[in-house]
Design an enzyme around this catalytic site. Sequence first.
Site, PDB file in Angstrom:
ATOM      1  N   ASP A  51      -0.848  77.070 -35.133  1.00  0.00           N
ATOM      2  CA  ASP A  51       0.528  77.177 -36.057  1.00  0.00           C
ATOM      3  C   ASP A  51       0.269  78.813 -36.518  1.00  0.00           C
ATOM      4  OD1 ASP A  51       2.408  76.277 -38.058  1.00  0.00           O
ATOM      5  OD2 ASP A  51       0.942  76.811 -39.421  1.00  0.00           O
ATOM      6  N   GLU A 123       1.448  73.068 -30.520  1.00  0.00           N
ATOM      7  CA  GLU A 123       0.934  74.221 -31.496  1.00  0.00           C
ATOM      8  C   GLU A 123      -0.693  74.188 -31.163  1.00  0.00           C
ATOM      9  OE1 GLU A 123       2.735  74.401 -35.833  1.00  0.00           O
ATOM     10  OE2 GLU A 123       1.550  72.921 -35.534  1.00  0.00           O
TER      11      GLU A 123
END
Length: 229
Positions: A51, A123
């Site tokens: 992220d 992610e």
Amino acid sequence: MHRNLDQLQEQLGLRFRQKKLLQQAFTHSSYVNEHRMEKHEDNERLEFLGDAVLELTMSEYLYNLHKEYSEGELTKLRASIVCEPSLVHFAQALNFGDFVRLGKGEEMTGGRSRPALLADVFEAFIGALYLDQGLEAAKSFLRQFVFPLLDGAKKPQVQDYKTQLQEYVQQQNLGTLEYRIVQEKGPAHDREFVSEVFMDSQSVGMGTGRSKKEAEQNAACQALSKIRK
């Protein structure tokens, strides 16, 4: 059944030095829970790292691409890309769902195509690639496979998050949605709106925009990410 990760590396033209990292990126917590004796690691920590890497690389990409944009405009544009529906779109384009290791229960209930799971896997993969080969490799991957999906490498395609949210809430029978403009900022020629979306009177998302419509879309985007998790 999940496909072999060697196939994925071949598909992407990549070769991980630490195959355990790649395996971890595609290991869901449900699989770990069902194979406790084998000491597998799930992808949640890699997701956290990925992220951050995505935020940085996307920020740099947009900063260089849109020199005419203000800080606020760049922030909004990045938020529309690093948002669950967009991450799901990237994961689906690369068939990431085919490679995830799931527990039997998760597999039987359609986990392989669940949006929150796909976004997390995407992610986690970025986090694994960063740890294995560094920031430049992560940037190279995004340049090759993700940036071309952003509407000719300009503005991201406008996602109708309000419709997606409405459909999801109806499918899951979660309640009734209501949007409220809770704040208006700035002079008339440079107005900014803040929208909040409520589900059965409970706030589930907030977003800002140059128009009420844009603010509502951004609020719906945040709500989608929140309630799917």
